[in-house]
Design a protein around this motif. Structure first.
Motif, PDB file in Angstrom:
ATOM      1  N   GLY A   1       0.869  -1.287  -0.071  1.00 27.12           N
ATOM      2  CA  GLY A   1      -0.022   0.026   0.128  1.00 27.12           C
ATOM      3  C   GLY A   1       0.714   1.283  -0.080  1.00 27.12           C
TER       4      GLY A   1
ATOM      5  N   ALA B   1      -1.039   4.278   4.145  1.00 27.17           N
ATOM      6  CA  ALA B   1      -2.045   3.514   4.229  1.00 27.17           C
ATOM      7  C   ALA B   1      -2.421   2.717   5.518  1.00 27.17           C
ATOM      8  CB  ALA B   1      -1.666   2.410   2.963  1.00 27.17           C
TER       9      ALA B   1
ATOM     10  N   HIS C   1      -5.311   0.787   1.677  1.00 26.78           N
ATOM     11  CA  HIS C   1      -5.451   2.103   1.074  1.00 26.78           C
ATOM     12  C   HIS C   1      -6.194   2.795   1.888  1.00 26.78           C
ATOM     13  CE1 HIS C   1      -5.095   5.512  -1.208  1.00 26.78           C
ATOM     14  NE2 HIS C   1      -6.402   5.466  -1.901  1.00 26.78           N
TER      15      HIS C   1
ATOM     16  N   GLU D   1      -6.919   1.783  -7.248  1.00 29.44           N
ATOM     17  CA  GLU D   1      -5.743   2.007  -6.368  1.00 29.44           C
ATOM     18  C   GLU D   1      -4.794   1.307  -6.469  1.00 29.44           C
ATOM     19  OE1 GLU D   1      -9.775   3.265  -4.902  1.00 29.44           O
ATOM     20  OE2 GLU D   1      -9.200   1.213  -5.782  1.00 29.44           O
TER      21      GLU D   1
ATOM     22  N   PHE E   1      -0.954   2.194  -8.138  1.00 28.94           N
ATOM     23  CA  PHE E   1       0.291   1.998  -7.019  1.00 28.94           C
ATOM     24  C   PHE E   1       1.097   1.011  -7.816  1.00 28.94           C
ATOM     25  CE2 PHE E   1       2.487  -0.732  -3.893  1.00 28.94           C
ATOM     26  CZ  PHE E   1       2.876   0.065  -2.843  1.00 28.94           C
TER      27      PHE E   1
END
Length: 240
Positions: free
Chosen positions: A42, A46, A209, A230, A234
């Motif tokens: 993450g 996060a 996240h 997300e 990343f």
């Protein structure tokens, strides 16, 4: 070293953690069974390290529960250990660092010396057994921290950014030690921001996240094509 007994799942139920008026972990429900090497990924902030500390019992949740199902015959006990990004080294030799942890665990003197040396051999540090732990390189200290934890024969070993700030050679040696720990039967749950390390070491990925579990998947499938935008951002380096 004997193989750890099989651990039934670690379960997180509605886990929340708040600090400074901010919710850092937000309603995480997750089950982590014995076997697969789990990597928690993450972006910065996060909540990855906080989640691990909650699992290990270093932090108390604001809400929800961390539940361990112990192996049969242990009367509710479970064994776990944790290695931090910057492990604390005692003012004694590498061998004595490992043996001291075993002493605290109630292991007899003869057994703890033999087990400590075997574990140092497993992480490639037997030749440095008599050297002061505090003069070892960063990578050697991290492998010593792994040996110190591994000697306790935990069912679950938590690893918080174990290769952060290490050069490539030291990283390879630490990763080899981690792979050996997993191959010997200990469940590893690792937090990292290093995608390369995650690809090399993970069987499954938990992607976090903003304090929530956004995605959980087999590592190969996750890196081939994550389901969440997300996680995809990343992996592309657009979400740091």
């Amino acid at each position: 070293m004997r193989a750890p007994t099989s651990l039934l799942p670690l379960r997180l139920e509605g886990l929340c953690f708040e600090a400074g008026g901010r919710r850092i972990i937000d309603d995480v429900t997750l089950e982590m069974a014995a076997g697969p090497r789990t990597v928690i990924l993450g972006p910065n902030g996060a909540g990855k390290s906080v989640l691990m500390r909650l699992c290990h019992g270093l932090l108390a949740p604001s809400a929800g529960r961390v539940l361990w199902n112990a192996p049969q015959g242990t009367k509710g006990r479970h064994r776990q250990a944790m290695v931090f990004q910057r492990p604390v080294m005692l003012r004694r030799s590498a061998l004595a660092n490992v043996a001291y942890g075993l002493k605290l665990a109630g292991v007899g003197r003869r057994e703890r010396q033999a087990r400590a040396l075997r574990t140092l051999e497993r992480v490639g540090l037997a030749h440095l057994a008599a050297r002061s732990a505090r003069v070892l390189s960063g990578g050697e200290q991290q492998r010593l921290a792994l040996a110190r934890a591994w000697a306790l024969e935990p069912e679950v070993l938590f690893l918080d950014e174990p290769t952060a700030n290490l050069d490539p050679g030291a990283t390879r040696e630490v990763e080899a030690a981690i792979a050996g720990i997993g191959a010997a039967g200990t469940k590893t749950i690792m937090v990292t921001h290093d995608l390369g390390a995650a690809k090399r070491l993970a069987d499954e990925i938990v992607f976090l996240h903003k304090g929530r579990v956004v995605e959980r998947a087999d590592a190969a499938r996750f890196f081939a094509g994550p389901d969440s935008p997300e996680a995809a951002a990343f992996i592309r380096g657009e979400l740091l």
